[in-house]
Design a protein around this motif. Structure first.
Motif, PDB file in Angstrom:
ATOM      1  N   LEU A   1       0.825  -1.193  -0.070  1.00  0.00           N
ATOM      2  CA  LEU A   1       0.111  -0.046   0.123  1.00  0.00           C
ATOM      3  C   LEU A   1       0.920   1.201   0.062  1.00  0.00           C
ATOM      4  O   LEU A   1       0.635   1.938  -0.696  1.00  0.00           O
ATOM      5  CB  LEU A   1      -1.000   0.088   1.265  1.00  0.00           C
ATOM      6  CG  LEU A   1      -2.110  -0.898   1.180  1.00  0.00           C
ATOM      7  CD1 LEU A   1      -2.715  -1.119   2.582  1.00  0.00           C
ATOM      8  CD2 LEU A   1      -3.143  -0.810   0.087  1.00  0.00           C
ATOM      9  N   VAL A   2       1.946   1.357   0.807  1.00  0.00           N
ATOM     10  CA  VAL A   2       2.642   2.235   1.154  1.00  0.00           C
ATOM     11  C   VAL A   2       3.483   2.758  -0.029  1.00  0.00           C
ATOM     12  O   VAL A   2       4.012   3.646  -0.723  1.00  0.00           O
ATOM     13  CB  VAL A   2       3.764   2.240   2.048  1.00  0.00           C
ATOM     14  CG1 VAL A   2       4.457   3.557   2.288  1.00  0.00           C
ATOM     15  CG2 VAL A   2       2.852   2.348   3.178  1.00  0.00           C
ATOM     16  N   THR A   3       3.942   1.510  -1.026  1.00  0.00           N
ATOM     17  CA  THR A   3       4.532   1.449  -2.116  1.00  0.00           C
ATOM     18  C   THR A   3       3.968   2.360  -3.132  1.00  0.00           C
ATOM     19  O   THR A   3       4.761   3.222  -3.868  1.00  0.00           O
ATOM     20  CB  THR A   3       4.963   0.093  -2.872  1.00  0.00           C
ATOM     21  OG1 THR A   3       5.764  -0.622  -1.906  1.00  0.00           O
ATOM     22  CG2 THR A   3       5.791   0.097  -4.133  1.00  0.00           C
ATOM     23  N   GLN A   4       2.793   2.268  -3.450  1.00  0.00           N
ATOM     24  CA  GLN A   4       1.926   2.942  -4.446  1.00  0.00           C
ATOM     25  C   GLN A   4       1.971   4.486  -4.020  1.00  0.00           C
ATOM     26  O   GLN A   4       2.149   5.273  -5.011  1.00  0.00           O
ATOM     27  CB  GLN A   4       0.639   2.450  -4.155  1.00  0.00           C
ATOM     28  CG  GLN A   4      -0.414   3.104  -5.416  1.00  0.00           C
ATOM     29  CD  GLN A   4       0.246   3.008  -6.635  1.00  0.00           C
ATOM     30  OE1 GLN A   4       0.543   1.864  -6.962  1.00  0.00           O
ATOM     31  NE2 GLN A   4      -0.070   4.039  -7.593  1.00  0.00           N
ATOM     32  N   VAL A   5       1.864   4.873  -2.721  1.00  0.00           N
ATOM     33  CA  VAL A   5       2.008   6.256  -2.120  1.00  0.00           C
ATOM     34  C   VAL A   5       3.310   7.012  -2.697  1.00  0.00           C
ATOM     35  O   VAL A   5       3.349   7.858  -2.841  1.00  0.00           O
ATOM     36  CB  VAL A   5       1.700   6.614  -0.924  1.00  0.00           C
ATOM     37  CG1 VAL A   5       2.003   7.725  -0.159  1.00  0.00           C
ATOM     38  CG2 VAL A   5       0.296   5.920  -0.462  1.00  0.00           C
ATOM     39  N   VAL A   6       4.284   5.865  -2.440  1.00  0.00           N
ATOM     40  CA  VAL A   6       5.648   6.351  -2.758  1.00  0.00           C
ATOM     41  C   VAL A   6       5.931   6.637  -4.131  1.00  0.00           C
ATOM     42  O   VAL A   6       6.274   7.686  -4.441  1.00  0.00           O
ATOM     43  CB  VAL A   6       6.769   5.388  -2.008  1.00  0.00           C
ATOM     44  CG1 VAL A   6       8.077   5.655  -2.649  1.00  0.00           C
ATOM     45  CG2 VAL A   6       6.941   5.473  -0.725  1.00  0.00           C
TER      46      VAL A   6
END
Length: 376
Positions: A185-190
């Motif tokens: 999930l955080v990969t997409q935000v990054v």
């Protein structure tokens, strides 16, 4: 204003039990993580890969590990468990980078973390509360120093907000390896907050002429543009011209540094991946500011202001690709010259050069499609 630097994804594996460690570390090998924080006893389970750097968490009592750490090439950085453990971390690090994990629960611990700016390579900031005010203070203190601030997320819902704090956000976001779903999930935000760069090209102007009245839209954003920024606007999916934001001198009115006078309402607004019609954009949606060096950064839409104005057609060519843009016919509208300097629209004549984007034509609802589409 520069574009946001790439935000690194950190994963904290130090809370894993010995039974959880092997599977989690195996998963992380194929994730988009940039840094992995581990305990010394977990290193036996870790087979490193080049793109994923390893940070070792140490504290009082680990001094006996000096000989092992000195010869372990898997370790890229040594992180003190608390600021009080920094002498241990420095002694064990040798020529490696040094950081500190800081639990920030009040003003005193906030100041303790801030005082490390310029003294360590990285501060892993663990905040007790979701408010971003302490993070803003820490980022402000660390700017222009060698210290990167990495924010440990309390939950994945924080990621979008945290990534944009003080424009550039922290250098990294950290999630716990106990919750591997959060890594994706955080990969997409990054990815969304990372730097995207495309090659802009020099276009030779073929036509520049008034075409009468029409509706034009101003795109008002929730950000401030830099002097070399604007938006890529065009009438066809083959590309567009970099139209400057209203950040340059106007003798009769105040500047509108949040605005791009983007032209006729039928026009495409080019993003990093997709396009949108000016007339389709609404408050709360996202678009892209574009700098003269080709850097795209995501911005929020505040409103679209549409009015009837005289319009001017600019048609330009790069190689065998022709693009055009229809803008309000007034000298205060600027487009970016081929030399990276803004030009008054009424000074643009055949033979002038402009900066723009050329793409493979053919789009449906703003998305590139593999079919023949003729636009002229």
């Amino acid at each position: 204003m520069s574009s946001s630097p790439q935000t690194a994804l950190w994963v904290d594996a130090t809370t894993l039990t010995p039974g959880e460690t092997p599977d989690a570390l195996a998963y992380l090998r194929s994730s988009a993580a940039s840094y992995l924080v581990v305990r010394h006893d977990q290193l036996a389970e870790w087979q490193p890969i080049d793109r994923l750097k390893t940070a070792l968490l140490v504290g009082a009592g680990d001094e006996s590990l000096a000989e092992q750490i000195a010869t372990d090439e898997r370790i890229h950085m040594v992180i003190a468990r608390t600021p009080a453990d920094l002498p241990v971390a420095r002694a064990l690090a040798g020529q490696r980078g040094v950081g500190a994990r800081c639990e920030i629960v009040d003003g005193d611990t906030m100041n303790e973390a801030a005082d490390l700016s310029g003294e360590v390579d990285v501060v892993l900031a663990v905040f007790a509360d979701e408010t971003n005010i302490p993070l803003e203070l820490l980022l402000a203190k660390a700017q222009s120093t060698r210290t990167d601030v990495v924010k440990q997320l309390l939950n994945t819902a924080e990621a979008h907000t945290v990534a944009g704090v003080l424009e550039s956000g922290p250098a990294g976001l950290m999630v716990s390896a106990e919750h591997l779903s959060a890594v994706d999930l955080v990969t997409q935000v990054v990815k969304e907050h990372g730097q995207i760069r495309k090659d802009l090209v020099e276009l030779e102007v073929l036509r520049a002429e008034p075409i009468g009245m029409g509706h034009r839209g101003c795109i008002d954003t929730t950000t401030l543009f830099g002097e070399d920024e604007g938006m890529i606007i065009g009438s066809t999916s083959s590309g567009g011209i970099l139209v400057c934001a209203e950040v340059h001198y106007l003798p009769y009115m105040k500047l509108r540094p949040f605005r791009v006078n983007a032209g006729a309402v039928h026009s495409y607004v080019f993003g990093a991946e997709d396009t949108a019609y000016i007339s389709d954009l609404e408050a709360g949606e996202r678009a892209h500011a574009v700098a003269a060096d080709g850097t795209f950064r995501e911005v929020g839409i505040g409103r679209i202001k549409t009015e009837v104005r005289p319009l001017r057609l600019i048609e330009a060519r790069h190689g065998d690709v022709t693009v055009n843009v229809i803008l309000q016919d007034d000298w205060h509208v600027r487009v970016m010259g081929g030399d990276g300097k803004p030009k008054n629209l009424t000074d643009v004549t055949p033979g002038s050069t402009l900066l723009g984007l050329v793409t493979e034509p053919g789009r449906h609802v703003g998305i590139k499609v593999s079919e023949h589409i003729d636009e002229h």
